[in-house]
Motif scaffolding. Structure first.
Motif, PDB file in Angstrom:
ATOM      1  N   CYS A   6       0.840  -1.176   0.000  1.00 18.10           N
ATOM      2  CA  CYS A   6       0.000   0.000   0.000  1.00 18.10           C
ATOM      3  C   CYS A   6       0.886   1.240   0.000  1.00 18.10           C
ATOM      4  O   CYS A   6       1.780   1.348   0.827  1.00 18.10           O
ATOM      5  CB  CYS A   6      -0.890  -0.017   1.242  1.00 18.10           C
ATOM      6  SG  CYS A   6      -1.747   1.531   1.541  1.00 18.10           S
ATOM      7  N   CYS A   9       0.479   3.213   3.663  1.00 20.65           N
ATOM      8  CA  CYS A   9       0.952   2.698   4.947  1.00 20.65           C
ATOM      9  C   CYS A   9       1.952   1.558   4.789  1.00 20.65           C
ATOM     10  O   CYS A   9       2.419   1.010   5.772  1.00 20.65           O
ATOM     11  CB  CYS A   9      -0.233   2.238   5.795  1.00 20.65           C
ATOM     12  SG  CYS A   9      -1.098   0.818   5.100  1.00 20.65           S
ATOM     13  N   CYS A  27      -7.297  -1.792   1.851  1.00 19.03           N
ATOM     14  CA  CYS A  27      -6.033  -2.082   2.510  1.00 19.03           C
ATOM     15  C   CYS A  27      -6.290  -2.544   3.942  1.00 19.03           C
ATOM     16  O   CYS A  27      -7.072  -1.927   4.673  1.00 19.03           O
ATOM     17  CB  CYS A  27      -5.170  -0.829   2.519  1.00 19.03           C
ATOM     18  SG  CYS A  27      -3.677  -1.004   3.500  1.00 19.03           S
ATOM     19  N   GLY A  29      -4.189  -2.431   6.330  1.00 15.78           N
ATOM     20  CA  GLY A  29      -3.466  -1.578   7.269  1.00 15.78           C
ATOM     21  C   GLY A  29      -4.158  -0.262   7.541  1.00 15.78           C
ATOM     22  O   GLY A  29      -4.302   0.152   8.689  1.00 15.78           O
ATOM     23  N   CYS A  30      -4.612   0.441   6.498  1.00 11.41           N
ATOM     24  CA  CYS A  30      -5.148   1.785   6.692  1.00 11.41           C
ATOM     25  C   CYS A  30      -6.598   1.920   6.231  1.00 11.41           C
ATOM     26  O   CYS A  30      -7.196   2.971   6.389  1.00 11.41           O
ATOM     27  CB  CYS A  30      -4.270   2.813   5.968  1.00 11.41           C
ATOM     28  SG  CYS A  30      -4.204   2.580   4.181  1.00 11.41           S
TER      29      CYS A  30
HETATM   30 ZN   LIG Z   1      -2.741   1.023   3.557  1.00 13.29          ZN
END
Ligand SMILES: [Zn+2]
Length: 115
Positions: A6, A9, A27, A29-30
């Motif tokens: 990504c 992040c 994503c 993560g974010c």
């Molecule tokens: Zn991300």
């Protein structure tokens, strides 16, 4: 080039998501929406087609009971496998705007920006 990462992040996207949802996936993560960049998809498709063509021309002669279906099957399998593998190996991700969804447009987070 960051592969399957990504851009926001740097979380690595799961291979399955990259291959199955090249147009739009979230994503881990974010939570932002990502897509596989055009270049990676074109590359994967081009190499996949080349592999499929090669497989059709090198498939065993169609003397078996399956007949004409054998080379076609070889070609399809080669195209599917190779293009997916190229995507896994080279997928370059980019952020895209989240799709507009009227039902969730009015979120508490949007109002919190005033404070
Ligand atoms: Zn991300």
């Amino acid at each position: 080039m960051a592969i399957r990462k990504c851009p926001a992040c740097l979380t690595t996207a799961p291979m399955g998501a990259v291959v199955a949802f090249t147009n739009d996936f979230v994503c881990a993560g974010c939570g932002q929406h990502l897509e596989v960049s055009e270049a990676s998809r074109v590359l994967a498709a081009a190499i996949g087609i080349a592999a499929g063509y090669l497989a059709v021309s090198t498939a065993p002669p169609a003397y078996s009971t399956l007949g004409w279906a054998v080379p076609v099957l070889f070609g399809l399998l080669a195209y599917g496998c190779v293009s997916a593998l190229i995507l896994m190996a080279s997928a370059d991700l980019r952020l895209i705007p989240a799709p507009t969804q009227p039902s969730v447009a009015e979120t508490p987070a949007a109002h919190g920006a005033h404070h």
